[in-house]
Design an enzyme around this catalytic site. Structure first.
Site, PDB file in Angstrom:
ATOM      1  N   ARG A 168      34.471 -48.226  86.001  1.00  0.00           N
ATOM      2  CA  ARG A 168      35.865 -48.556  86.261  1.00  0.00           C
ATOM      3  C   ARG A 168      36.851 -47.785  85.382  1.00  0.00           C
ATOM      4  O   ARG A 168      37.914 -47.369  85.828  1.00  0.00           O
ATOM      5  CB  ARG A 168      36.015 -50.047  86.001  1.00  0.00           C
TER       6      ARG A 168
ATOM      7  N   GLU B 184      29.161 -52.269  93.722  1.00  0.00           N
ATOM      8  CA  GLU B 184      30.443 -51.967  93.069  1.00  0.00           C
ATOM      9  C   GLU B 184      30.193 -50.865  92.052  1.00  0.00           C
ATOM     10  O   GLU B 184      29.044 -50.447  91.844  1.00  0.00           O
ATOM     11  CB  GLU B 184      31.044 -53.223  92.417  1.00  0.00           C
TER      12      GLU B 184
ATOM     13  N   HIS C 259      43.506 -55.620  84.091  1.00  0.00           N
ATOM     14  CA  HIS C 259      42.692 -56.540  84.892  1.00  0.00           C
ATOM     15  C   HIS C 259      41.837 -57.486  84.055  1.00  0.00           C
ATOM     16  O   HIS C 259      41.649 -58.638  84.409  1.00  0.00           O
ATOM     17  CB  HIS C 259      41.794 -55.715  85.809  1.00  0.00           C
TER      18      HIS C 259
ATOM     19  N   ARG D 135      33.643 -53.294  80.924  1.00  0.00           N
ATOM     20  CA  ARG D 135      32.824 -54.273  81.646  1.00  0.00           C
ATOM     21  C   ARG D 135      32.295 -53.707  82.957  1.00  0.00           C
ATOM     22  O   ARG D 135      33.041 -53.101  83.737  1.00  0.00           O
ATOM     23  CB  ARG D 135      33.662 -55.517  81.951  1.00  0.00           C
TER      24      ARG D 135
ATOM     25  N   HIS E  94      42.036 -52.136  86.253  1.00  0.00           N
ATOM     26  CA  HIS E  94      41.347 -52.023  87.541  1.00  0.00           C
ATOM     27  C   HIS E  94      41.951 -50.838  88.288  1.00  0.00           C
ATOM     28  O   HIS E  94      43.177 -50.700  88.345  1.00  0.00           O
ATOM     29  CB  HIS E  94      41.522 -53.309  88.350  1.00  0.00           C
TER      30      HIS E  94
HETATM   31  C1  SIN Z   1      36.855 -56.595  92.140  1.00  0.00           C
HETATM   32  O1  SIN Z   1      36.623 -57.296  93.113  1.00  0.00           O
HETATM   33  O2  SIN Z   1      37.063 -55.392  92.200  1.00  0.00           O
HETATM   34  C2  SIN Z   1      36.928 -57.245  90.801  1.00  0.00           C
HETATM   35  C3  SIN Z   1      35.610 -57.676  90.413  1.00  0.00           C
HETATM   36  C4  SIN Z   1      35.519 -57.721  88.928  1.00  0.00           C
HETATM   37  O3  SIN Z   1      36.554 -57.680  88.248  1.00  0.00           O
HETATM   38  O4  SIN Z   1      34.391 -57.731  88.421  1.00  0.00           O
END
Ligand code: SIN
Length: 546
Positions: A299, A137, A360, A395, A253
């Site tokens: 993010r 991610e 988010h 985060r 998000h």
């Molecule tokens: C996501 O699946 O994009 C969210 C995961 C997260 O908020 O850490």
């Protein structure tokens, strides 16, 4: 930790409702936990079996933010990974604001807690050698996210809830709304609760009270959070004199579905981790103009880039494109997302998914040390309700469920180590009352909440200015004056009061931070100021009749 302390911004009563502990129905436990997400339930499981533990939750046990977590849990398991690398990535995403000691605890205790989840029976995806599958991610320099398809939070929560439901020492009370923590001489003694209708006050006393009530996403009109995320924990903590920290850091998000019928469904960052790219209305990729890591940048960077593309081109959304992967792969890897998109006529193996950023996660919350202690004796905070500095200004993806696990287990250890003194306090009933006279008045809480959420979304969102923040503060003050002194006779009024208290602190913190850092971006102060910057902005509530 260097801090910039400001007195609480909105003066508030110590308690929201009238009560007298002499007359209240009550029960005594060793540990009372507010909230039934991963942090709350795992804390309960981590407490010794000879303690009596109560979990209270304002809805039913399965309604919380953790259940909605799609992506997974970060843990350094790959042979080329290490806790040091996880530490470094967390600090990089956190934009200089993380607390090193707390992050060290997070990354070094990750693997043992994941092993524990596997013992509970959590069914994570595995490769052909039965090793846990790892995906990527944003801002992770290596594949490190364990997952269960795209419904990791649900799998973990379902497993832990069924484990905790089998325990004789844990009582679960649903539809039980925590109004305030009860304190006497600065020490936490328990929790004052009511039922759904706001008609039956009950006190639960305990030497250990844990706030695991989640974040404050519902201060915003566009959010991935469930309706329960109204920041009750932080507000009640503030009323009791607890410290709140880093409230200005609100995570948006980047990729939330933007469809006329649904603008809150998350399209996991793991979809980008599997190679999805972002395209604007002309079908052009744009992330390379914003960050070398492109779609897998931190993010805050991706959200801001999308927001800027939307503003520049006057469009309501951009597109996520994973059409290079075939249907079978997508159906298996992202079953929830695939079917949800299909229900809106979007076949992600052929169609671009319309997405836009949305609130988010709340990085800020009740200030704790790396053992979940707040500044109030006997009162602990964990998970999204807490701010222990691991997320800093932004985060790192998939560190949140992990936070609930690591620090929930640490609370369990504290309880175990202090069992004797906890048991000694059994049966102690404090003498606390609030006899303020309240006005009885009909208030349309729903429309006031909507107005508040809309101004927070428009003025305290991804890009902020002094003007936008001052305007938001005016609205908060105006709504506050409408409910000042009015009896909080139902849950919605309590939530509204909580949301107002917290919104005022979020805005004040955002006004105070005159720089841009992580998720806090001020277009009137666009640079990060590493010389004159304030480190953590902390508010302390001032109890007026404790
Ligand atoms: C996501 O699946 O994009 C969210 C995961 C997260 O908020 O850490």
């Amino acid at each position: 930790m260097q801090e910039y302390m400001i007195e609480g911004y909105l003066k508030t009563d110590r308690y929201l409702v009238n009560f007298n502990t002499e007359d209240l129905p009550s029960e005594f436990f060793d540990v009372v936990i507010i909230g039934s997400g991963i942090a709350g339930v795992y804390t309960a499981l981590s407490c010794p079996r000879n303690t009596r533990v109560l979990i209270i939750t304002k809805e039913s046990i399965e309604i919380n933010n953790s259940v909605l977590a799609q992506g997974g849990i970060a843990v350094s398991l790959d042979q080329n990974d290490s806790t040091d690398l996880h530490f470094k990535d967390t600090l990089y995403a956190g934009a200089g604001l993380c607390d090193d000691t707390a992050v060290k605890a997070l990354v070094t205790e990750a693997a043992e807690n994941i092993a524990n989840l596997c013992l509970y029976g959590v069914n994570f995806d595995r490769d052909s050698h039965r090793r846990l599958s790892l995906t990527r991610e944003g801002a992770h320099s290596i594949n490190r996210i364990i997952h269960t398809g795209d419904a990791t939070g649900k799998e973990v929560c379902d497993t832990l809830v069924s484990a905790v439901s089998c325990l004789d020492n844990v009582v679960i009370k649903e539809q039980t709304f925590a109004i305030d923590i009860l304190t006497e001489k600065g020490e936490c003694k328990g929790v004052l609760t009511t039922n759904e209708e706001g008609t039956e006050l009950v006190a639960y006393y305990a030497p250990v009270v844990v706030c695991a009530s989640g974040g404050y996403g519902r201060l915003y009109s566009k959010t991935t959070n469930p309706e329960v995320a109204t920041g009750d924990g932080a507000s009640m903590a503030y009323r009791a004199g607890a410290e709140l920290m880093d409230l200005e850091f609100v995570q948006f998000h980047p990729t939330v579905l933007c469809h006329p019928e649904n603008q809150s469904f998350l399209i996991s960052e793991a979809v980008r981790g599997e190679g999805a790219v972002l395209r604007n209305h002309k079908g052009e990729r744009f992330m390379e103009q914003y960050h070398p890591l492109k779609e897998l940048a931190p993010r805050d960077v991706v959200s801001r880039a999308i927001f800027q593309e939307m503003q520049k081109n006057n469009i309501s959304h951009v597109f996520l494109d994973i059409t290079h992967k075939d249907k079978e792969f997508l159906e298996n890897r992202f079953p929830t997302i695939y079917s949800k998109c299909l229900s809106y006529g979007i076949d992600m193996s052929k169609d671009y998914i319309p997405v836009a950023p949305s609130q988010h996660y709340s990085m800020g919350g009740i200030k704790t040390d790396e053992w979940a202690n707040t500044n109030i004796l006997g009162f602990y905070a964990v998970g999204e309700a807490a701010c222990n500095g691991i997320h800093g200004a932004n985060r790192l993806a998939s560190n949140s469920l992990l936070e609930g696990l690591v620090f929930g287990r640490r609370i369990g250890k504290i309880v175990k180590e202090n069992l004797d003194s906890i048991k000694i306090r059994e049966g102690f009933k404090p003498k606390i009352k609030n006899d303020r006279k309240y006005i009885e008045k009909e208030i349309d809480c729903r429309s006031l909440i909507k107005r508040l959420q809309s101004v927070m979304n428009n003025n305290v969102g991804i890009i902020r200015t002094k003007e936008s923040l001052n305007e938001a503060m005016e609205t908060v003050m105006e709504i506050s004056s409408l409910v000042e002194g009015v009896n909080a006779s139902n849950v919605q009024m309590i939530e509204l009061k909580n949301m107002l208290i917290l919104s005022a602190q979020v805005i004040k913190a955002a006004l105070t931070r005159k720089e841009s850092r992580g998720a806090h971006y001020r277009s009137d102060y666009p640079d990060t100021d590493d010389i004159n910057w304030l480190r953590n902005i902390v508010f302390r509530g001032e109890p007026n009749n404790d």
